[in-house]
Design a protein around this motif. Structure first.
Motif, PDB file in Angstrom:
ATOM      1  N   MET A 136      51.417  92.713  63.083  1.00 47.78           N
ATOM      2  CA  MET A 136      50.042  92.214  63.099  1.00 47.78           C
ATOM      3  C   MET A 136      50.038  90.700  62.961  1.00 47.78           C
ATOM      4  O   MET A 136      50.703  90.138  62.094  1.00 47.78           O
ATOM      5  CB  MET A 136      49.247  92.836  61.959  1.00 47.78           C
ATOM      6  N   GLN A 137      49.288  90.046  63.829  1.00 47.63           N
ATOM      7  CA  GLN A 137      49.116  88.597  63.793  1.00 47.63           C
ATOM      8  C   GLN A 137      47.632  88.318  63.606  1.00 47.63           C
ATOM      9  O   GLN A 137      46.857  88.437  64.537  1.00 47.63           O
ATOM     10  CB  GLN A 137      49.626  87.961  65.095  1.00 47.63           C
ATOM     11  N   ALA A 138      47.257  87.987  62.368  1.00 46.84           N
ATOM     12  CA  ALA A 138      45.836  87.776  62.075  1.00 46.84           C
ATOM     13  C   ALA A 138      45.555  86.378  61.553  1.00 46.84           C
ATOM     14  O   ALA A 138      44.459  86.110  61.070  1.00 46.84           O
ATOM     15  CB  ALA A 138      45.371  88.810  61.042  1.00 46.84           C
ATOM     16  N   GLY A 139      46.548  85.502  61.626  1.00 41.23           N
ATOM     17  CA  GLY A 139      46.389  84.172  61.070  1.00 41.23           C
ATOM     18  C   GLY A 139      46.031  83.130  62.103  1.00 41.23           C
ATOM     19  O   GLY A 139      45.723  83.439  63.261  1.00 41.23           O
ATOM     20  N   ALA A 140      46.105  81.876  61.674  1.00 38.33           N
ATOM     21  CA  ALA A 140      45.752  80.769  62.558  1.00 38.33           C
ATOM     22  C   ALA A 140      46.821  80.515  63.616  1.00 38.33           C
ATOM     23  O   ALA A 140      46.553  79.859  64.615  1.00 38.33           O
ATOM     24  CB  ALA A 140      45.530  79.500  61.737  1.00 38.33           C
ATOM     25  N   ARG A 141      48.022  81.013  63.370  1.00 41.87           N
ATOM     26  CA  ARG A 141      49.071  80.906  64.376  1.00 41.87           C
ATOM     27  C   ARG A 141      49.982  82.124  64.277  1.00 41.87           C
ATOM     28  O   ARG A 141      49.932  82.880  63.315  1.00 41.87           O
ATOM     29  CB  ARG A 141      49.864  79.615  64.191  1.00 41.87           C
ATOM     30  N   ARG A 142      50.815  82.315  65.280  1.00 46.03           N
ATOM     31  CA  ARG A 142      51.693  83.479  65.324  1.00 46.03           C
ATOM     32  C   ARG A 142      52.941  83.228  64.484  1.00 46.03           C
ATOM     33  O   ARG A 142      53.489  82.133  64.472  1.00 46.03           O
ATOM     34  CB  ARG A 142      52.086  83.808  66.772  1.00 46.03           C
ATOM     35  N   TYR A 143      53.375  84.294  63.797  1.00 47.08           N
ATOM     36  CA  TYR A 143      54.513  84.179  62.899  1.00 47.08           C
ATOM     37  C   TYR A 143      55.687  85.025  63.390  1.00 47.08           C
ATOM     38  O   TYR A 143      55.495  86.018  64.103  1.00 47.08           O
ATOM     39  CB  TYR A 143      54.105  84.612  61.490  1.00 47.08           C
ATOM     40  N   PRO A 144      56.909  84.653  63.008  1.00 41.85           N
ATOM     41  CA  PRO A 144      58.094  85.405  63.443  1.00 41.85           C
ATOM     42  C   PRO A 144      58.049  86.856  62.965  1.00 41.85           C
ATOM     43  O   PRO A 144      57.524  87.159  61.892  1.00 41.85           O
ATOM     44  CB  PRO A 144      59.249  84.645  62.784  1.00 41.85           C
ATOM     45  N   VAL A 145      58.617  87.727  63.772  1.00 41.89           N
ATOM     46  CA  VAL A 145      58.645  89.156  63.445  1.00 41.89           C
ATOM     47  C   VAL A 145      60.087  89.658  63.502  1.00 41.89           C
ATOM     48  O   VAL A 145      60.926  89.101  64.212  1.00 41.89           O
ATOM     49  CB  VAL A 145      57.754  89.961  64.413  1.00 41.89           C
TER      50      VAL A 145
ATOM     51  N   ALA B 172      51.065  74.875  56.926  1.00 41.16           N
ATOM     52  CA  ALA B 172      49.638  75.233  56.997  1.00 41.16           C
ATOM     53  C   ALA B 172      48.839  74.178  57.759  1.00 41.16           C
ATOM     54  O   ALA B 172      47.900  73.583  57.221  1.00 41.16           O
ATOM     55  CB  ALA B 172      49.063  75.444  55.605  1.00 41.16           C
ATOM     56  N   PRO B 173      49.164  73.921  59.028  1.00 41.50           N
ATOM     57  CA  PRO B 173      48.550  72.799  59.747  1.00 41.50           C
ATOM     58  C   PRO B 173      47.046  72.937  59.957  1.00 41.50           C
ATOM     59  O   PRO B 173      46.369  71.938  60.190  1.00 41.50           O
ATOM     60  CB  PRO B 173      49.294  72.794  61.088  1.00 41.50           C
ATOM     61  N   PHE B 174      46.511  74.145  59.865  1.00 40.79           N
ATOM     62  CA  PHE B 174      45.083  74.335  60.097  1.00 40.79           C
ATOM     63  C   PHE B 174      44.268  74.315  58.805  1.00 40.79           C
ATOM     64  O   PHE B 174      43.053  74.448  58.832  1.00 40.79           O
ATOM     65  CB  PHE B 174      44.843  75.650  60.850  1.00 40.79           C
ATOM     66  N   TRP B 175      44.955  74.176  57.659  1.00 40.28           N
ATOM     67  CA  TRP B 175      44.243  74.113  56.375  1.00 40.28           C
ATOM     68  C   TRP B 175      43.661  72.717  56.192  1.00 40.28           C
ATOM     69  O   TRP B 175      44.384  71.736  56.201  1.00 40.28           O
ATOM     70  CB  TRP B 175      45.203  74.435  55.232  1.00 40.28           C
ATOM     71  N   LYS B 176      42.371  72.647  55.993  1.00 36.61           N
ATOM     72  CA  LYS B 176      41.684  71.378  55.781  1.00 36.61           C
ATOM     73  C   LYS B 176      41.400  71.191  54.300  1.00 36.61           C
ATOM     74  O   LYS B 176      40.713  72.001  53.677  1.00 36.61           O
ATOM     75  CB  LYS B 176      40.366  71.332  56.574  1.00 36.61           C
TER      76      LYS B 176
END
Length: 322
Positions: free
Chosen positions: A36-45, A70-74
């Motif tokens: 499952m990829q539910a975040g701001a970017r895709r993670y290794p599996v 966490a590049p999308f964390w403001k």
């Protein structure tokens, strides 16, 4: 042979449909569960490269490298003007916490064992966020080292608002009778004594509004048959969190814990055999381990008086689904 009743025929019709659905699902999942990829970017599996690293584990040697930026964390000044001390902050979850704490306005002290290269990389990442960072090497199982870490933090920043007890020792023992006293003692001294020593040294420097956040584990909730000693310490950390929260409430210091499931950090490639590392996290409902940057926001939430002023004594599991 008597004819089946209408109720029986209805039940069998439902059964046949479910049987067909099950067979179709088996065919679709023959290649393994889809992560499952539910975040701001895709993670290794999984599967990951087979690898086994010597203790205490070096983040820069892991393949693939853990995601911590966490590049999308403001940032929004949730920890503005505060100072934090993070044990095990050189890598893994600790590094990801350090980056987000800095992005939220905190200066950060990193306590680590001997992973100097990883610690320097964390320091660089914190300073890139515009905040100050100090590095303190030492062994959390020794009170004198914990005292030095707290003293260095207060000397550098003039205050201590957030303590994150995160350093841990973990290595499996498949047979309970093979768990040596030295192994058991190392786990307890690092995971329990370390948290106790660091908290006891930190509290006299903390003011109302400060907080302590302990890193627990899903093993402290469910147990793990090959991690009897580690599971025991993590369950103890959860109890320590709840008990200490009540003890410190009159001082205005909140105490909480985060209980992660499998997370891709140096802890695991140095704990498991290469074959097991390859499939690490594959059995979670999400089909993959978490990345450190997926866990770190929970620490920001619990550390900030803006978001967690009424939260103390809580254990927050982040385990990728039940």
């Amino acid at each position: 042979m008597p004819l089946a009743s209408p109720a029986t025929r209805k039940q069998r019709s439902i059964q046949q449909k479910v049987d067909r659905d099950d067979r179709a699902a088996e065919r679709k999942s023959s290649g393994g569960p889809k992560a499952m990829q539910a975040g701001a970017r895709r993670y290794p599996v999984p599967p990951f490269p087979k690898q086994h690293h010597p203790k205490p584990g070096m983040e820069h040697k892991i393949e693939p490298l853990p995601f911590y930026e966490a590049p999308f964390w403001k940032g929004s000044d949730k920890l503005k003007g505060m100072a934090a001390l993070i044990t095990g902050g050189d890598s893994g979850i600790g590094r990801a916490i350090a980056v987000l704490f800095a992005r939220e306005g905190a200066d950060v002290a990193i306590h680590y064992l001997s992973e100097h290269k990883d610690a320097e990389a964390t320091k660089t990442a914190v300073e890139a966020e515009g905040r100050r960072c100090v590095l303190v090497a030492g062994d959390v199982s020794k009170r004198v080292d914990c005292r030095k870490a707290v003293a260095a933090t207060v000397k550098a920043f003039g205050r201590l608002d957030v303590l994150v007890n995160n350093a841990a020792f973990q290595i499996h023992s498949a047979k309970f009778e093979d768990l040596t006293e030295a192994h058991f003692d190392t786990t307890l001294k690092t995971n329990l004594y370390g948290y106790f020593h660091m908290a006891q040294e930190a509290v006299p420097h903390m003011k109302p509004g400060s907080s302590i956040i302990n890193t627990g584990s899903v093993t402290g909730i469910d147990g793990s048959k090959e991690l009897v000693d580690y599971s025991m310490t993590k369950g103890g950390i959860h109890a320590f969190t709840r008990a200490l929260s009540g003890n410190l409430i009159e001082k205005g210091i909140r105490v909480n814990a985060v209980a992660p499931g499998p997370v891709w950090t140096p802890l695991n490639p140095s704990e498991k055999q290469a074959e097991d590392v390859s499939t690490f996290g594959a059995k979670t409902p999400m089909g993959r381990p978490a990345q450190p940057e997926e866990i770190a926001p929970a620490y920001v939430f619990l550390a900030s008086p803006q978001s967690a002023s009424y939260i103390t004594g809580e254990i927050l599991p982040i385990i990728g689904g039940y």
